[in-house]
Design a protein around this motif. Structure first.
Motif, PDB file in Angstrom:
ATOM      1  N   THR A 126       0.838  -1.206   0.000  1.00  0.00           N
ATOM      2  CA  THR A 126       0.000   0.000   0.000  1.00  0.00           C
ATOM      3  C   THR A 126       0.868   1.248   0.000  1.00  0.00           C
ATOM      4  N   LEU A 127       1.900   1.265   0.839  1.00  0.00           N
ATOM      5  CA  LEU A 127       2.784   2.427   0.882  1.00  0.00           C
ATOM      6  C   LEU A 127       3.489   2.616  -0.459  1.00  0.00           C
ATOM      7  N   LYS A 128       3.933   1.528  -1.066  1.00  0.00           N
ATOM      8  CA  LYS A 128       4.597   1.632  -2.372  1.00  0.00           C
ATOM      9  C   LYS A 128       3.665   2.271  -3.405  1.00  0.00           C
ATOM     10  N   LYS A 129       2.393   1.880  -3.419  1.00  0.00           N
ATOM     11  CA  LYS A 129       1.426   2.450  -4.365  1.00  0.00           C
ATOM     12  C   LYS A 129       1.223   3.941  -4.101  1.00  0.00           C
ATOM     13  N   ILE A 130       1.126   4.310  -2.832  1.00  0.00           N
ATOM     14  CA  ILE A 130       0.946   5.722  -2.472  1.00  0.00           C
ATOM     15  C   ILE A 130       2.149   6.533  -2.948  1.00  0.00           C
ATOM     16  N   LEU A 131       3.337   6.033  -2.699  1.00  0.00           N
ATOM     17  CA  LEU A 131       4.549   6.746  -3.113  1.00  0.00           C
ATOM     18  C   LEU A 131       4.615   6.885  -4.626  1.00  0.00           C
ATOM     19  N   GLU A 132       4.258   5.822  -5.328  1.00  0.00           N
ATOM     20  CA  GLU A 132       4.278   5.841  -6.793  1.00  0.00           C
ATOM     21  C   GLU A 132       3.295   6.866  -7.347  1.00  0.00           C
ATOM     22  N   ARG A 133       2.099   6.935  -6.774  1.00  0.00           N
ATOM     23  CA  ARG A 133       1.062   7.851  -7.256  1.00  0.00           C
ATOM     24  C   ARG A 133       1.329   9.305  -6.869  1.00  0.00           C
ATOM     25  N   ASN A 134       2.204   9.516  -5.892  1.00  0.00           N
ATOM     26  CA  ASN A 134       2.404  10.866  -5.347  1.00  0.00           C
ATOM     27  C   ASN A 134       3.845  11.341  -5.445  1.00  0.00           C
ATOM     28  N   GLU A 135       4.519  10.940  -6.515  1.00  0.00           N
ATOM     29  CA  GLU A 135       5.877  11.408  -6.793  1.00  0.00           C
ATOM     30  C   GLU A 135       6.805  11.237  -5.597  1.00  0.00           C
ATOM     31  N   GLU A 136       6.671  10.101  -4.915  1.00  0.00           N
ATOM     32  CA  GLU A 136       7.524   9.721  -3.784  1.00  0.00           C
ATOM     33  C   GLU A 136       7.329  10.588  -2.534  1.00  0.00           C
ATOM     34  N   ILE A 169     -11.826  18.601  16.810  1.00  0.00           N
ATOM     35  CA  ILE A 169     -10.744  17.938  16.079  1.00  0.00           C
ATOM     36  C   ILE A 169     -11.340  17.345  14.807  1.00  0.00           C
ATOM     37  N   ALA A 170     -10.800  17.709  13.654  1.00  0.00           N
ATOM     38  CA  ALA A 170     -11.291  17.141  12.388  1.00  0.00           C
ATOM     39  C   ALA A 170     -10.631  15.792  12.113  1.00  0.00           C
ATOM     40  N   TRP A 171      -9.319  15.724  12.361  1.00  0.00           N
ATOM     41  CA  TRP A 171      -8.582  14.478  12.150  1.00  0.00           C
ATOM     42  C   TRP A 171      -7.215  14.548  12.814  1.00  0.00           C
ATOM     43  N   VAL A 172      -6.617  13.350  12.980  1.00  0.00           N
ATOM     44  CA  VAL A 172      -5.277  13.215  13.539  1.00  0.00           C
ATOM     45  C   VAL A 172      -4.500  12.270  12.623  1.00  0.00           C
ATOM     46  N   ARG A 173      -3.264  12.634  12.286  1.00  0.00           N
ATOM     47  CA  ARG A 173      -2.438  11.812  11.409  1.00  0.00           C
ATOM     48  C   ARG A 173      -1.002  11.781  11.919  1.00  0.00           C
ATOM     49  N   VAL A 174      -0.243  10.816  11.440  1.00  0.00           N
ATOM     50  CA  VAL A 174       1.181  10.732  11.739  1.00  0.00           C
ATOM     51  C   VAL A 174       1.946  11.123  10.479  1.00  0.00           C
ATOM     52  N   ALA A 175       2.797  12.130  10.605  1.00  0.00           N
ATOM     53  CA  ALA A 175       3.668  12.529   9.495  1.00  0.00           C
ATOM     54  C   ALA A 175       4.922  11.671   9.563  1.00  0.00           C
ATOM     55  N   LEU A 176       5.290  11.111   8.424  1.00  0.00           N
ATOM     56  CA  LEU A 176       6.461  10.252   8.380  1.00  0.00           C
ATOM     57  C   LEU A 176       7.741  11.055   8.176  1.00  0.00           C
ATOM     58  N   HIS A 177       8.798  10.553   8.752  1.00  0.00           N
ATOM     59  CA  HIS A 177      10.134  11.128   8.615  1.00  0.00           C
ATOM     60  C   HIS A 177      10.786  10.546   7.364  1.00  0.00           C
ATOM     61  N   ASP A 178      11.736  11.280   6.811  1.00  0.00           N
ATOM     62  CA  ASP A 178      12.470  10.803   5.634  1.00  0.00           C
ATOM     63  C   ASP A 178      13.238   9.505   5.893  1.00  0.00           C
ATOM     64  N   ASP A 179      13.422   9.152   7.144  1.00  0.00           N
ATOM     65  CA  ASP A 179      14.110   7.902   7.473  1.00  0.00           C
ATOM     66  C   ASP A 179      13.224   6.669   7.260  1.00  0.00           C
ATOM     67  N   THR A 180      11.954   6.866   6.941  1.00  0.00           N
ATOM     68  CA  THR A 180      11.101   5.730   6.587  1.00  0.00           C
ATOM     69  C   THR A 180      11.729   5.057   5.374  1.00  0.00           C
ATOM     70  N   GLU A 181      11.866   3.732   5.452  1.00  0.00           N
ATOM     71  CA  GLU A 181      12.541   3.049   4.354  1.00  0.00           C
ATOM     72  C   GLU A 181      12.040   1.621   4.175  1.00  0.00           C
ATOM     73  N   ILE A 182      12.349   1.104   3.023  1.00  0.00           N
ATOM     74  CA  ILE A 182      12.076  -0.289   2.703  1.00  0.00           C
ATOM     75  C   ILE A 182      13.430  -0.985   2.694  1.00  0.00           C
ATOM     76  N   VAL A 183      13.580  -1.980   3.564  1.00  0.00           N
ATOM     77  CA  VAL A 183      14.850  -2.689   3.673  1.00  0.00           C
ATOM     78  C   VAL A 183      14.657  -4.138   3.263  1.00  0.00           C
ATOM     79  N   GLU A 184      15.748  -4.785   2.912  1.00  0.00           N
ATOM     80  CA  GLU A 184      15.693  -6.200   2.563  1.00  0.00           C
ATOM     81  C   GLU A 184      16.234  -7.013   3.731  1.00  0.00           C
ATOM     82  N   ASN A 185      15.478  -8.021   4.129  1.00  0.00           N
ATOM     83  CA  ASN A 185      15.857  -8.875   5.234  1.00  0.00           C
ATOM     84  C   ASN A 185      15.708 -10.325   4.791  1.00  0.00           C
ATOM     85  N   ASP A 186      16.809 -11.018   4.587  1.00  0.00           N
ATOM     86  CA  ASP A 186      16.795 -12.410   4.102  1.00  0.00           C
ATOM     87  C   ASP A 186      15.992 -12.552   2.818  1.00  0.00           C
TER      88      ASP A 186
END
Length: 144
Positions: free
Chosen positions: A6-16, A64-81
Motif C-alpha cells: 500500500t505504501l509503495k502504491k501511495i509513493l508511486e502515485r504521489n511522486e515519492e 478535532i477534524a482528524w489526527v495523522r502521523v507525518a512520516l520522517h524521511d528515514d522511513t525506508e524499505i529494507v531487505e531482510n533475508d
C-alpha cells in the motif's frame, strides 16, 4: 500498520512524497518503540500503545477534524533475508483543529509525551492530506 504494498502504491502515485498516515496505519501492529520520538524512547516517553490510546481519544473531540502521523524521511524499505520490509519512522503528529497550540499542548500533555511542544504547520510536503475544514488549522506535536 500500513502494508508495504500500500505504501509503495501511495509513493508511486504521489511522486515519492510521504503520506500522512492514519493512527491505525501507523500504530496498529507497530511494535518498534523507536519508530517515533526515538531520542525520547527509554528516557521516559510513553509506549506506542499509550500514545495511540491517547491520540484515539483526542481524535474523538468535537473540535478535532482528524489526527495523522507525518512520516520522517528515514522511513525506508529494507531487505531482510531476501524479503522486503517496511521500517516506519514517524516524525510528528498532525492534528487538524480549532484549538490553539498552547491549549493543545495541555490537552495532549506534551510533558508526558516528552515532546518539545505544538506548532502550526503547512502540509505541502505530504501526500494523503485529508481536507481541512474552514477555520481549522493543522498543528504538529513535535520532538527534537
Amino acid at each position: 500498520m500500513i502494508a508495504l504494498s500500500t505504501l509503495k502504491k501511495i509513493l508511486e502515485r504521489n511522486e515519492e512524497r510521504l503520506p500522512l498516515l492514519t493512527l491505525d496505519d501507523f500504530f496498529n501492529g507497530n511494535t518498534a518503540e523507536d519508530s517515533i520520538a526515538p531520542n525520547q524512547w527509554g528516557f521516559g516517553r510513553p509506549t506506542l500503545s499509550e500514545i495511540w490510546n491517547m491520540l484515539q481519544k483526542i481524535e474523538l473531540l468535537p473540535n478535532i477534524a482528524w489526527v495523522r502521523v507525518a512520516l520522517h524521511d528515514d522511513t525506508e524499505i529494507v531487505e531482510n533475508d531476501g524479503t522486503e520490509e517496511l521500517v516506519l519512522a514517524g516524525d510528528t503528529i498532525v492534528i487538524c483543529t480549532t484549538i490553539s497550540p498552547a491549549e493543545l499542548e495541555k490537552i495532549v500533555n506534551c510533558k508526558w509525551l516528552y515532546s518539545d511542544g505544538v506548532i502550526k504547520t503547512k502540509l505541502n510536503a505530504y501526500s494523503c492530506v485529508p481536507s481541512i475544514p474552514k477555520n481549522f488549522d493543522c498543528l504538529e506535536i513535535v520532538w527534537d
